[in-house]
Design a protein around this motif. Structure first.
Motif, PDB file in Angstrom:
ATOM      1  N   ASP A 113       2.612 -18.180 -33.257  1.00  0.00           N
ATOM      2  CA  ASP A 113       3.018 -18.531 -32.017  1.00  0.00           C
ATOM      3  C   ASP A 113       4.656 -18.721 -31.775  1.00  0.00           C
ATOM      4  O   ASP A 113       5.195 -18.338 -30.914  1.00  0.00           O
ATOM      5  CB  ASP A 113       2.477 -19.867 -31.761  1.00  0.00           C
ATOM      6  N   ALA A 114       5.045 -19.090 -33.000  1.00  0.00           N
ATOM      7  CA  ALA A 114       6.707 -19.498 -33.116  1.00  0.00           C
ATOM      8  C   ALA A 114       7.343 -18.156 -33.170  1.00  0.00           C
ATOM      9  O   ALA A 114       8.248 -17.937 -32.449  1.00  0.00           O
ATOM     10  CB  ALA A 114       6.903 -20.239 -34.346  1.00  0.00           C
ATOM     11  N   ALA A 115       6.593 -17.055 -33.907  1.00  0.00           N
ATOM     12  CA  ALA A 115       7.244 -16.001 -33.987  1.00  0.00           C
ATOM     13  C   ALA A 115       7.262 -15.035 -32.499  1.00  0.00           C
ATOM     14  O   ALA A 115       8.164 -14.630 -32.186  1.00  0.00           O
ATOM     15  CB  ALA A 115       6.662 -14.824 -34.886  1.00  0.00           C
ATOM     16  N   ALA A 116       6.161 -15.150 -31.768  1.00  0.00           N
ATOM     17  CA  ALA A 116       5.934 -14.730 -30.416  1.00  0.00           C
ATOM     18  C   ALA A 116       7.144 -15.253 -29.603  1.00  0.00           C
ATOM     19  O   ALA A 116       7.579 -14.568 -28.759  1.00  0.00           O
ATOM     20  CB  ALA A 116       4.426 -14.972 -29.981  1.00  0.00           C
ATOM     21  N   GLY A 173       7.460 -24.904 -43.734  1.00  0.00           N
ATOM     22  CA  GLY A 173       8.547 -24.529 -45.057  1.00  0.00           C
ATOM     23  C   GLY A 173       8.571 -23.109 -45.065  1.00  0.00           C
ATOM     24  O   GLY A 173       7.599 -22.185 -44.611  1.00  0.00           O
ATOM     25  N   VAL A 174       9.851 -22.496 -45.544  1.00  0.00           N
ATOM     26  CA  VAL A 174       9.817 -21.122 -45.547  1.00  0.00           C
ATOM     27  C   VAL A 174       8.848 -20.462 -46.487  1.00  0.00           C
ATOM     28  O   VAL A 174       8.186 -19.461 -46.232  1.00  0.00           O
ATOM     29  CB  VAL A 174      11.257 -20.763 -46.021  1.00  0.00           C
ATOM     30  N   GLY A 175       8.447 -21.118 -47.575  1.00  0.00           N
ATOM     31  CA  GLY A 175       7.402 -20.707 -48.384  1.00  0.00           C
ATOM     32  C   GLY A 175       6.174 -20.512 -48.006  1.00  0.00           C
ATOM     33  O   GLY A 175       5.246 -19.526 -48.067  1.00  0.00           O
ATOM     34  N   THR A 176       5.833 -21.465 -46.758  1.00  0.00           N
ATOM     35  CA  THR A 176       4.610 -21.152 -46.066  1.00  0.00           C
ATOM     36  C   THR A 176       4.476 -20.009 -45.011  1.00  0.00           C
ATOM     37  O   THR A 176       3.645 -19.098 -45.253  1.00  0.00           O
ATOM     38  CB  THR A 176       4.530 -22.220 -45.172  1.00  0.00           C
ATOM     39  N   VAL A 177       5.740 -19.507 -44.692  1.00  0.00           N
ATOM     40  CA  VAL A 177       5.661 -18.104 -43.955  1.00  0.00           C
ATOM     41  C   VAL A 177       5.495 -17.238 -44.895  1.00  0.00           C
ATOM     42  O   VAL A 177       4.714 -16.244 -44.824  1.00  0.00           O
ATOM     43  CB  VAL A 177       6.939 -18.067 -43.183  1.00  0.00           C
ATOM     44  N   TYR A 178       6.150 -17.016 -46.106  1.00  0.00           N
ATOM     45  CA  TYR A 178       6.276 -15.949 -46.906  1.00  0.00           C
ATOM     46  C   TYR A 178       4.954 -15.592 -47.614  1.00  0.00           C
ATOM     47  O   TYR A 178       4.492 -14.783 -48.158  1.00  0.00           O
ATOM     48  CB  TYR A 178       7.243 -16.101 -47.849  1.00  0.00           C
ATOM     49  N   ARG A 179       4.214 -16.992 -47.926  1.00  0.00           N
ATOM     50  CA  ARG A 179       2.625 -16.735 -48.393  1.00  0.00           C
ATOM     51  C   ARG A 179       1.702 -15.893 -47.483  1.00  0.00           C
ATOM     52  O   ARG A 179       0.914 -15.357 -47.945  1.00  0.00           O
ATOM     53  CB  ARG A 179       2.213 -18.167 -49.038  1.00  0.00           C
ATOM     54  N   ARG A 180       1.860 -16.061 -46.100  1.00  0.00           N
ATOM     55  CA  ARG A 180       1.061 -15.484 -45.261  1.00  0.00           C
ATOM     56  C   ARG A 180       1.639 -14.057 -44.823  1.00  0.00           C
ATOM     57  O   ARG A 180       0.769 -13.405 -44.357  1.00  0.00           O
ATOM     58  CB  ARG A 180       1.038 -16.363 -44.026  1.00  0.00           C
ATOM     59  N   PHE A 181       3.036 -13.882 -44.715  1.00  0.00           N
ATOM     60  CA  PHE A 181       3.535 -12.581 -44.426  1.00  0.00           C
ATOM     61  C   PHE A 181       4.643 -12.268 -45.297  1.00  0.00           C
ATOM     62  O   PHE A 181       5.728 -13.021 -45.326  1.00  0.00           O
ATOM     63  CB  PHE A 181       4.135 -12.927 -42.832  1.00  0.00           C
ATOM     64  N   GLY A 192       1.073  -8.781 -36.510  1.00  0.00           N
ATOM     65  CA  GLY A 192       0.463  -9.803 -36.280  1.00  0.00           C
ATOM     66  C   GLY A 192       0.476 -10.310 -34.698  1.00  0.00           C
ATOM     67  O   GLY A 192      -0.365 -10.228 -33.969  1.00  0.00           O
ATOM     68  N   VAL A 193       2.000 -10.459 -34.406  1.00  0.00           N
ATOM     69  CA  VAL A 193       2.325 -10.795 -32.938  1.00  0.00           C
ATOM     70  C   VAL A 193       2.124  -9.908 -32.009  1.00  0.00           C
ATOM     71  O   VAL A 193       1.314  -9.975 -30.828  1.00  0.00           O
ATOM     72  CB  VAL A 193       3.760 -11.416 -32.878  1.00  0.00           C
TER      73      VAL A 193
END
Length: 222
Positions: free
Chosen positions: A26-29, A51-59, A68-69
């Motif tokens: 949603d944030a990326a969109a 956290g940045v790590g949260t984003v990198y773990r998923r993408f 994805g968007v």
């Protein structure tokens, strides 16, 4: 720890992971729509408040996030092409599809950038584009066979017209958000067969003041 507790804990982790993934998408969109795809995963993390790590773990990279968007946007485009094929008037069906595509670009800056970029590293978008392409060919063939479209017009011509309108959106959008509709109408007249009725121009031409303001806005973005 009991088996039930373990299963419950795993379900909670999966639910948390899915919530974070949705929050990131949603944030990326939102950022893609406002700023285009020239953003970083760090930008997305800040906007999503994770956290940045949260984003990198998923993408693992921005291409995956773009996939994805915009996969849904491409699916919407496919649905729009199918709806256009169901319109009785072949010319109107083609116009509806092109106008709908341009409208998506007008409200979502990233959509235009993705639509006109190469598909390398974006497998989902590439697959969606492959589904849309034959539908566009059908729209063009229908309009040509009905005598409404110039016989020498191809799908690449229509693609390029959309790109031209995209340039109008980039230039005039901040000053006159609907100006693109006028220039799409003018471009569509160039695609029509000889003797066909002109496209009504529902938007006024840009004024001298608007052109100057658009130039200033473009210089600021540059």
């Amino acid at each position: 720890m009991s088996f039930v507790s373990t299963v419950t804990g795993e379900r909670k982790l999966r639910a948390d992971a899915e919530r974070n993934r949705r929050k990131i998408l949603d944030a990326a969109a939102e950022l893609f729509a406002l700023r285009g795809i020239d953003i970083t995963l760090d930008d997305v993390a800040r906007h999503a408040k994770v956290g940045v790590g949260t984003v990198y773990r998923r993408f693992s990279c921005k291409q995956e996030l773009v996939d994805g968007v915009f996969e849904q946007h491409m699916a919407d485009m496919e649905a729009g092409a199918c709806a256009a094929l169901a319109v009785d008037d072949p010319w109107q069906g083609l116009v509806d599809f092109v106008a709908s595509t341009c409208e998506q670009m007008a409200v979502n800056r990233g959509m235009g950038e993705v639509f006109f970029s190469c598909d390398e590293g974006r497998e989902q978008i590439a697959c969606a584009r492959e589904r849309v392409a034959p539908l566009v060919e059908q729209l063009i063939t229908r309009a040509r066979d009905a005598g409404a479209l110039r016989p020498d017009v191809t799908a690449n011509d229509v693609f390029t017209v959309a790109k031209m309108v995209g340039a109008v959106i980039d230039f005039a959008g901040p000053i006159a958000p609907d100006a693109w509709r006028r220039y799409l109408g003018i471009a569509l007249d160039g695609l029509r067969s000889e003797g066909a009725a002109r496209t009504p121009l529902t938007e006024p031409p840009l004024t001298d003041e608007q052109v100057e303001a658009a130039k200033v806005a473009a210089a600021g973005r540059g």
